[in-house]
Write a protein that holds these residues in place. Structure first.
Motif, PDB file in Angstrom:
ATOM      1  N   VAL A   1     -14.666   4.112  -4.878  1.00 48.32           N
ATOM      2  CA  VAL A   1     -13.617   2.997  -4.316  1.00 48.32           C
ATOM      3  C   VAL A   1     -12.242   3.501  -4.186  1.00 48.32           C
ATOM      4  CG1 VAL A   1     -15.020   0.853  -4.919  1.00 48.32           C
ATOM      5  CG2 VAL A   1     -13.262   1.631  -6.418  1.00 48.32           C
ATOM      6  N   ASP A   2     -12.199   4.767  -5.022  1.00 47.06           N
ATOM      7  CA  ASP A   2     -10.904   5.279  -4.868  1.00 47.06           C
ATOM      8  C   ASP A   2     -10.260   6.140  -3.458  1.00 47.06           C
ATOM      9  OD1 ASP A   2     -10.975   4.758  -7.576  1.00 47.06           O
ATOM     10  OD2 ASP A   2     -11.558   6.706  -8.127  1.00 47.06           O
ATOM     11  N   ASP A   3     -10.900   6.141  -2.539  1.00 40.45           N
ATOM     12  CA  ASP A   3     -10.671   6.783  -1.127  1.00 40.45           C
ATOM     13  C   ASP A   3     -10.295   5.685  -0.396  1.00 40.45           C
ATOM     14  OD1 ASP A   3     -10.481   8.386   0.959  1.00 40.45           O
ATOM     15  OD2 ASP A   3     -12.262   9.149   0.904  1.00 40.45           O
ATOM     16  N   VAL A   4      -9.100   4.999  -0.757  1.00 36.05           N
ATOM     17  CA  VAL A   4      -8.536   3.872  -0.046  1.00 36.05           C
ATOM     18  C   VAL A   4      -8.380   4.093   1.522  1.00 36.05           C
ATOM     19  CG1 VAL A   4      -6.666   1.997   0.228  1.00 36.05           C
ATOM     20  CG2 VAL A   4      -7.447   2.963  -2.155  1.00 36.05           C
ATOM     21  N   GLU A   5      -7.845   5.119   1.859  1.00 35.04           N
ATOM     22  CA  GLU A   5      -7.643   5.420   3.160  1.00 35.04           C
ATOM     23  C   GLU A   5      -8.731   5.574   4.207  1.00 35.04           C
ATOM     24  OE1 GLU A   5      -4.248   7.799   5.889  1.00 35.04           O
ATOM     25  OE2 GLU A   5      -4.304   8.398   3.768  1.00 35.04           O
ATOM     26  N   ALA A   6      -9.672   6.296   3.754  1.00 34.57           N
ATOM     27  CA  ALA A   6     -10.948   6.586   4.480  1.00 34.57           C
ATOM     28  C   ALA A   6     -11.884   5.202   4.412  1.00 34.57           C
ATOM     29  CB  ALA A   6     -11.981   7.496   3.785  1.00 34.57           C
ATOM     30  N   THR A   7     -11.697   4.416   3.539  1.00 32.82           N
ATOM     31  CA  THR A   7     -12.492   3.086   3.502  1.00 32.82           C
ATOM     32  C   THR A   7     -11.788   2.053   4.435  1.00 32.82           C
ATOM     33  OG1 THR A   7     -12.966   3.397   1.168  1.00 32.82           O
ATOM     34  CG2 THR A   7     -13.051   1.260   1.955  1.00 32.82           C
ATOM     35  N   LEU A   8     -10.354   2.169   4.500  1.00 27.96           N
ATOM     36  CA  LEU A   8      -9.671   1.203   5.300  1.00 27.96           C
ATOM     37  C   LEU A   8     -10.162   1.655   6.649  1.00 27.96           C
ATOM     38  CD1 LEU A   8      -6.148   1.180   3.734  1.00 27.96           C
ATOM     39  CD2 LEU A   8      -7.786  -0.717   4.035  1.00 27.96           C
ATOM     40  N   HIS A   9     -10.138   2.777   7.157  1.00 23.26           N
ATOM     41  CA  HIS A   9     -10.381   3.303   8.673  1.00 23.26           C
ATOM     42  C   HIS A   9     -11.848   2.808   9.006  1.00 23.26           C
ATOM     43  CE1 HIS A   9      -6.769   5.266   9.711  1.00 23.26           C
ATOM     44  NE2 HIS A   9      -6.835   6.098   8.364  1.00 23.26           N
ATOM     45  N   MET A  10     -12.870   2.727   7.957  1.00 22.03           N
ATOM     46  CA  MET A  10     -14.033   2.551   8.405  1.00 22.03           C
ATOM     47  C   MET A  10     -14.330   0.902   8.257  1.00 22.03           C
ATOM     48  SD  MET A  10     -16.584   4.774   6.024  1.00 22.03           S
ATOM     49  CE  MET A  10     -15.635   6.294   5.398  1.00 22.03           C
ATOM     50  N   MET A  11     -13.122   0.117   7.867  1.00 21.28           N
ATOM     51  CA  MET A  11     -13.540  -1.342   7.782  1.00 21.28           C
ATOM     52  C   MET A  11     -12.893  -1.892   9.048  1.00 21.28           C
ATOM     53  SD  MET A  11     -13.325  -2.868   3.941  1.00 21.28           S
ATOM     54  CE  MET A  11     -12.178  -2.015   3.042  1.00 21.28           C
ATOM     55  N   ILE A  12     -12.006  -1.105   9.922  1.00 24.87           N
ATOM     56  CA  ILE A  12     -11.635  -1.472  11.081  1.00 24.87           C
ATOM     57  C   ILE A  12     -12.337  -2.084  11.911  1.00 24.87           C
ATOM     58  CG2 ILE A  12     -10.324  -0.857  13.284  1.00 24.87           C
ATOM     59  CD1 ILE A  12      -8.754   1.254  11.483  1.00 24.87           C
ATOM     60  N   ASN A  13     -13.931  -1.374  11.936  1.00 22.23           N
ATOM     61  CA  ASN A  13     -14.645  -2.044  12.793  1.00 22.23           C
ATOM     62  C   ASN A  13     -16.048  -2.661  12.126  1.00 22.23           C
ATOM     63  OD1 ASN A  13     -13.502  -1.372  15.306  1.00 22.23           O
ATOM     64  ND2 ASN A  13     -14.426   0.695  14.704  1.00 22.23           N
ATOM     65  N   ASP A  14     -16.098  -2.711  10.634  1.00 26.54           N
ATOM     66  CA  ASP A  14     -17.055  -3.109   9.741  1.00 26.54           C
ATOM     67  C   ASP A  14     -16.504  -3.835   8.948  1.00 26.54           C
ATOM     68  OD1 ASP A  14     -19.122  -1.743  11.347  1.00 26.54           O
ATOM     69  OD2 ASP A  14     -18.397   0.298  10.445  1.00 26.54           O
ATOM     70  N   PRO A  15     -17.302  -4.989   8.702  1.00 25.81           N
ATOM     71  CA  PRO A  15     -16.777  -5.792   7.302  1.00 25.81           C
ATOM     72  C   PRO A  15     -17.218  -5.264   6.180  1.00 25.81           C
ATOM     73  CG  PRO A  15     -18.830  -6.663   8.413  1.00 25.81           C
ATOM     74  CD  PRO A  15     -18.534  -5.455   9.277  1.00 25.81           C
ATOM     75  N   PHE A  16     -18.032  -4.338   5.824  1.00 21.11           N
ATOM     76  CA  PHE A  16     -18.139  -3.593   4.546  1.00 21.11           C
ATOM     77  C   PHE A  16     -18.568  -2.204   4.965  1.00 21.11           C
ATOM     78  CE2 PHE A  16     -22.725  -4.965   5.944  1.00 21.11           C
ATOM     79  CZ  PHE A  16     -23.231  -4.009   5.457  1.00 21.11           C
TER      80      PHE A  16
ATOM     81  N   LYS B   1      -0.234   2.690  -2.040  1.00 22.09           N
ATOM     82  CA  LYS B   1      -1.933   2.944  -2.529  1.00 22.09           C
ATOM     83  C   LYS B   1      -1.811   2.537  -3.970  1.00 22.09           C
ATOM     84  CE  LYS B   1      -4.930   7.001  -3.309  1.00 22.09           C
ATOM     85  NZ  LYS B   1      -5.080   8.394  -3.101  1.00 22.09           N
ATOM     86  N   ASP B   2      -0.768   2.760  -4.810  1.00 24.01           N
ATOM     87  CA  ASP B   2      -0.694   2.423  -6.237  1.00 24.01           C
ATOM     88  C   ASP B   2      -0.849   0.823  -6.423  1.00 24.01           C
ATOM     89  OD1 ASP B   2      -0.171   4.961  -6.880  1.00 24.01           O
ATOM     90  OD2 ASP B   2       2.021   4.596  -7.442  1.00 24.01           O
ATOM     91  N   MET B   3      -0.386   0.181  -5.414  1.00 25.01           N
ATOM     92  CA  MET B   3      -0.483  -1.472  -5.573  1.00 25.01           C
ATOM     93  C   MET B   3      -2.138  -1.588  -5.031  1.00 25.01           C
ATOM     94  SD  MET B   3       3.060  -2.947  -4.497  1.00 25.01           S
ATOM     95  CE  MET B   3       2.370  -4.879  -5.023  1.00 25.01           C
ATOM     96  N   LEU B   4      -2.473  -1.082  -3.910  1.00 27.07           N
ATOM     97  CA  LEU B   4      -3.972  -1.278  -3.842  1.00 27.07           C
ATOM     98  C   LEU B   4      -4.833  -0.849  -4.765  1.00 27.07           C
ATOM     99  CD1 LEU B   4      -3.784  -0.369   0.002  1.00 27.07           C
ATOM    100  CD2 LEU B   4      -3.951  -2.656  -0.845  1.00 27.07           C
ATOM    101  N   MET B   5      -4.640   0.087  -5.471  1.00 25.68           N
ATOM    102  CA  MET B   5      -5.557   0.525  -6.548  1.00 25.68           C
ATOM    103  C   MET B   5      -5.332  -0.270  -7.821  1.00 25.68           C
ATOM    104  SD  MET B   5      -7.544   2.785  -5.250  1.00 25.68           S
ATOM    105  CE  MET B   5      -8.445   3.169  -6.700  1.00 25.68           C
TER     106      MET B   5
ATOM    107  N   ILE C   1       1.725   5.750   1.852  1.00 22.66           N
ATOM    108  CA  ILE C   1       2.595   6.066   0.915  1.00 22.66           C
ATOM    109  C   ILE C   1       2.053   5.775  -0.296  1.00 22.66           C
ATOM    110  CG2 ILE C   1       4.553   5.866   2.540  1.00 22.66           C
ATOM    111  CD1 ILE C   1       5.351   3.321   1.386  1.00 22.66           C
ATOM    112  N   GLN C   2       2.696   6.384  -1.274  1.00 22.36           N
ATOM    113  CA  GLN C   2       2.072   6.214  -2.823  1.00 22.36           C
ATOM    114  C   GLN C   2       2.455   4.666  -3.436  1.00 22.36           C
ATOM    115  OE1 GLN C   2       0.463   8.802  -4.071  1.00 22.36           O
ATOM    116  NE2 GLN C   2      -0.107   7.222  -5.582  1.00 22.36           N
ATOM    117  N   PRO C   3       3.865   4.167  -3.264  1.00 18.69           N
ATOM    118  CA  PRO C   3       3.675   2.825  -3.741  1.00 18.69           C
ATOM    119  C   PRO C   3       2.793   1.859  -3.154  1.00 18.69           C
ATOM    120  CG  PRO C   3       5.721   3.658  -3.005  1.00 18.69           C
ATOM    121  CD  PRO C   3       4.748   4.511  -2.571  1.00 18.69           C
TER     122      PRO C   3
END
Length: 163
Positions: free
Chosen positions: A100-115, A7-11, A3-5
């Motif tokens: 670093v703007d692709d927050v959602e894709a990055t979050l999905h990748m970090m489920i299994n990887d520390p970076f 995403k905005d806060m994470l960015m 949700i936009q709020p």
């Protein structure tokens, strides 16, 4: 989808997410395994990026990948460390993000990887985004979202907003 709020806060902290390439420990694809073994042992990271001579991202190398090469049937073969190259054993099927703007894709990748490696469209290694930095932002988010947005409690048992 975030949700936009959220995403905005994470960015808001996006400028802290990227650890630039020039300070990230790495090895080159043409280094021997001995060199990679020393680097990984000294820095105490589980995996590090592998680059070519021009700074293009090629993959990741880990201590288990190296030690697997040394294992024989009845003894360790340390000679292999001088004979084999990082490119012989590195992981190449690595998911990356372009920024670093692709927050959602990055979050999905970090489920299994520390970076997650950040790699430009032309393959240049820009740095890494770490789970640690995202967790700092989530901590901020969980403490601040109610102060910055009107939150309405929802009754999940009926799927309705309270009156």
């Amino acid at each position: 989808m975030l949700i936009q709020p959220v995403k905005d806060m994470l960015m808001r902290n996006a400028n802290h997410y990227l650890i630039p390439a020039d300070i990230v420990a790495n090895v080159q694809a043409d280094n021997n395994l001995y060199h990679a073994f020393l680097v990984l042992t000294k820095i105490k990271y589980s995996r590090i990026p592998v680059l070519d001579n021009a700074g293009h991202f090629k993959g990741l190398i880990s201590l288990p990948m190296i030690t697997e090469q040394m294992l024989g049937f009845d003894q360790l073969n340390v000679d292999v460390l001088m004979e084999k190259r990082v490119s012989d054993v590195m992981e190449t099927a690595v998911k990356t993000v372009p920024n670093v703007d692709d927050v959602e894709a990055t979050l999905h990748m970090m489920i299994n990887d520390p970076f997650v490696p950040v790699v430009s469209d032309d393959g240049m290694f820009l740095g890494i985004v770490t789970r640690r930095e995202y967790m700092k932002s989530f901590n901020f988010l969980t403490h601040e979202i109610g102060k910055q947005y009107d939150m309405i409690e929802k009754d999940f048992s009926t799927n309705e907003k309270p009156k």
